[in-house]
Design an enzyme around this catalytic site. Structure first.
Site, PDB file in Angstrom:
ATOM      1  N   ASP A   9       0.833  -1.206   0.000  1.00  0.00           N
ATOM      2  CA  ASP A   9       0.000   0.000   0.000  1.00  0.00           C
ATOM      3  C   ASP A   9       0.866   1.253   0.000  1.00  0.00           C
ATOM      4  O   ASP A   9       1.746   1.416   0.854  1.00  0.00           O
ATOM      5  CB  ASP A   9      -0.922  -0.013   1.215  1.00  0.00           C
ATOM      6  CG  ASP A   9      -1.920   1.121   1.195  1.00  0.00           C
ATOM      7  OD1 ASP A   9      -1.594   2.196   1.731  1.00  0.00           O
ATOM      8  OD2 ASP A   9      -3.012   0.945   0.617  1.00  0.00           O
ATOM      9  N   ARG A  10       0.598   2.149  -0.933  1.00  0.00           N
ATOM     10  CA  ARG A  10       1.400   3.351  -1.089  1.00  0.00           C
ATOM     11  C   ARG A  10       1.142   4.349   0.035  1.00  0.00           C
ATOM     12  O   ARG A  10       2.064   4.990   0.541  1.00  0.00           O
ATOM     13  CB  ARG A  10       1.114   4.027  -2.441  1.00  0.00           C
ATOM     14  CG  ARG A  10       1.768   3.341  -3.632  1.00  0.00           C
ATOM     15  CD  ARG A  10       1.232   1.964  -3.921  1.00  0.00           C
ATOM     16  NE  ARG A  10      -0.214   1.983  -4.142  1.00  0.00           N
ATOM     17  CZ  ARG A  10      -1.009   0.921  -4.021  1.00  0.00           C
ATOM     18  NH1 ARG A  10      -0.519  -0.244  -3.639  1.00  0.00           N
ATOM     19  NH2 ARG A  10      -2.303   1.016  -4.253  1.00  0.00           N
ATOM     20  N   THR A  11      -0.112   4.506   0.424  1.00  0.00           N
ATOM     21  CA  THR A  11      -0.436   5.451   1.485  1.00  0.00           C
ATOM     22  C   THR A  11       0.215   5.041   2.798  1.00  0.00           C
ATOM     23  O   THR A  11       0.771   5.878   3.520  1.00  0.00           O
ATOM     24  CB  THR A  11      -1.965   5.550   1.661  1.00  0.00           C
ATOM     25  OG1 THR A  11      -2.540   6.005   0.436  1.00  0.00           O
ATOM     26  CG2 THR A  11      -2.324   6.524   2.767  1.00  0.00           C
ATOM     27  N   CYS A  19      -2.563   4.984 -10.474  1.00  0.00           N
ATOM     28  CA  CYS A  19      -2.579   5.200  -9.024  1.00  0.00           C
ATOM     29  C   CYS A  19      -1.945   6.554  -8.769  1.00  0.00           C
ATOM     30  O   CYS A  19      -0.770   6.765  -9.104  1.00  0.00           O
ATOM     31  CB  CYS A  19      -1.809   4.105  -8.285  1.00  0.00           C
ATOM     32  SG  CYS A  19      -1.653   4.400  -6.501  1.00  0.00           S
ATOM     33  N   ASN A  20      -2.713   7.466  -8.201  1.00  0.00           N
ATOM     34  CA  ASN A  20      -2.182   8.801  -7.954  1.00  0.00           C
ATOM     35  C   ASN A  20      -1.057   8.784  -6.934  1.00  0.00           C
ATOM     36  O   ASN A  20       0.001   9.367  -7.142  1.00  0.00           O
ATOM     37  CB  ASN A  20      -3.316   9.715  -7.469  1.00  0.00           C
ATOM     38  CG  ASN A  20      -4.336  10.005  -8.553  1.00  0.00           C
ATOM     39  OD1 ASN A  20      -4.191  10.946  -9.319  1.00  0.00           O
ATOM     40  ND2 ASN A  20      -5.377   9.196  -8.631  1.00  0.00           N
ATOM     41  N   THR A  21      -1.275   8.089  -5.819  1.00  0.00           N
ATOM     42  CA  THR A  21      -0.298   8.097  -4.739  1.00  0.00           C
ATOM     43  C   THR A  21       1.016   7.445  -5.158  1.00  0.00           C
ATOM     44  O   THR A  21       2.084   7.812  -4.653  1.00  0.00           O
ATOM     45  CB  THR A  21      -0.871   7.383  -3.506  1.00  0.00           C
ATOM     46  OG1 THR A  21      -2.182   7.905  -3.230  1.00  0.00           O
ATOM     47  CG2 THR A  21      -0.001   7.608  -2.292  1.00  0.00           C
ATOM     48  N   ALA A  22       0.953   6.513  -6.096  1.00  0.00           N
ATOM     49  CA  ALA A  22       2.173   5.863  -6.581  1.00  0.00           C
ATOM     50  C   ALA A  22       3.145   6.864  -7.201  1.00  0.00           C
ATOM     51  O   ALA A  22       4.357   6.608  -7.257  1.00  0.00           O
ATOM     52  CB  ALA A  22       1.828   4.783  -7.597  1.00  0.00           C
ATOM     53  N   THR A  24     -11.144  28.356 -13.390  1.00  0.00           N
ATOM     54  CA  THR A  24     -11.462  29.199 -12.257  1.00  0.00           C
ATOM     55  C   THR A  24     -11.401  28.489 -10.921  1.00  0.00           C
ATOM     56  O   THR A  24     -10.924  29.032  -9.928  1.00  0.00           O
ATOM     57  CB  THR A  24     -12.866  29.810 -12.416  1.00  0.00           C
ATOM     58  OG1 THR A  24     -13.814  28.755 -12.599  1.00  0.00           O
ATOM     59  CG2 THR A  24     -12.910  30.729 -13.614  1.00  0.00           C
ATOM     60  N   LYS A  72     -12.306  -0.550  -3.071  1.00  0.00           N
ATOM     61  CA  LYS A  72     -11.255  -1.577  -2.979  1.00  0.00           C
ATOM     62  C   LYS A  72     -11.771  -2.859  -2.333  1.00  0.00           C
ATOM     63  O   LYS A  72     -11.226  -3.943  -2.573  1.00  0.00           O
ATOM     64  CB  LYS A  72     -10.047  -1.043  -2.198  1.00  0.00           C
ATOM     65  CG  LYS A  72      -9.166  -0.090  -3.005  1.00  0.00           C
ATOM     66  CD  LYS A  72      -7.953   0.319  -2.193  1.00  0.00           C
ATOM     67  CE  LYS A  72      -7.010   1.238  -2.984  1.00  0.00           C
ATOM     68  NZ  LYS A  72      -6.324   0.535  -4.074  1.00  0.00           N
ATOM     69  N   CYS A 113      -7.989  10.113  -6.729  1.00  0.00           N
ATOM     70  CA  CYS A 113      -7.600   8.727  -6.444  1.00  0.00           C
ATOM     71  C   CYS A 113      -8.266   7.892  -7.520  1.00  0.00           C
ATOM     72  O   CYS A 113      -9.415   8.163  -7.890  1.00  0.00           O
ATOM     73  CB  CYS A 113      -8.060   8.277  -5.056  1.00  0.00           C
ATOM     74  SG  CYS A 113      -7.752   6.520  -4.766  1.00  0.00           S
TER      75      CYS A 113
END
Length: 229
Positions: free
Chosen positions: A50-52, A85-88, A120, A160, A191
């Site tokens: 898990d990245r987080t 995966c954003n956090t990756a 904006t 998940k 995410c």
């Protein structure tokens, strides 16, 4: 059309997000036959830690397993690598240093979409987007602590875990409503499980889907056209 290039998906973070990215590449590519599509290599490595947890609580380092998948994609002959995966992307500098194959960033793709489509207001659902949005000149709001907790429930206890929208609808809609009262007009689904949740719930507010924007960036990189709406 220029020489066709190929895509490598470094996936498994999670498997549904990986499948979502591949589907979006297919649906967004302008094509009339099977042979008009892009060759895509996928390593959905669900063994990646898990990245987080790695970032926030000194959990296992995900990079060795990510590097294993990267080597497989290199061996296949991928011309670019993308990660659903954003956090990756926190670990992207380490991965990029291991290969000459370019990574296309989901952060950059989403930030550029915010700049082009919604100049904006934007909302932020992941810490990593602050720099990307700032570089693109896009103002943003960040979820408050309770809202972040609610989104984590949507992601981990909902999507998940394979649960349906009834399990997380209230959390997602509450976050949206609260952020709208603070002035948010567009929601960046930061995410890769959140676009899946938004679709399942039937969210109707304006959104930027980073997974779709990454798919478009990869399509263009490979010399193909993005399908017109």
């Amino acid at each position: 059309m220029c020489e066709k290039k190929t895509i490598g998906i470094l996936g498994g973070m999670g498997p549904l997000a990986t499948a979502d990215l591949f589907q979006k590449i297919t649906l967004l590519t302008e094509a009339e036959t099977d042979r008009d599509h892009i060759r895509v290599y996928i390593d959905s490595n669900a063994n990646i830690p898990d990245r987080t947890a790695a970032i926030l609580s000194n959990g296992p380092d995900p990079v060795p397993e990510m590097a294993s998948a990267l080597r497989n994609l290199e061996a296949c002959g991928a011309d670019c690598v993308i990660m659903p995966c954003n956090t990756a992307h926190y670990f992207l500098p380490r991965l990029q240093a291991m290969t000459e194959i370019p990574f296309l960033s989901i952060l950059t793709a989403a930030a550029e979409a915010c700049k082009a489509q919604f100049p904006t207001k934007g909302t932020l659902s992941a810490q990593l987007y602050q720099n990307a949005l700032g570089e693109a000149g896009v103002p943003y709001l960040t979820p408050e602590a309770a809202e972040q907790d609610a989104l984590m429930r949507v992601i981990y206890d909902g999507v998940k875990s394979g649960k349906g929208p009834d399990a997380y609808r209230a959390d997602l809609l509450t976050v949206v409503e609260h952020m709208m009262t603070r002035g948010a007009g567009v929601f960046l689904l930061g995410c890769t499980e959140l676009p899946l949740a938004a679709e399942a719930v039937g969210l109707t507010v304006p959104v930027v889907d980073p997974t779709a924007e990454l798919a478009k960036a990869a399509i263009r990189f490979c010399g193909f056209r993005v399908r017109a709406k």
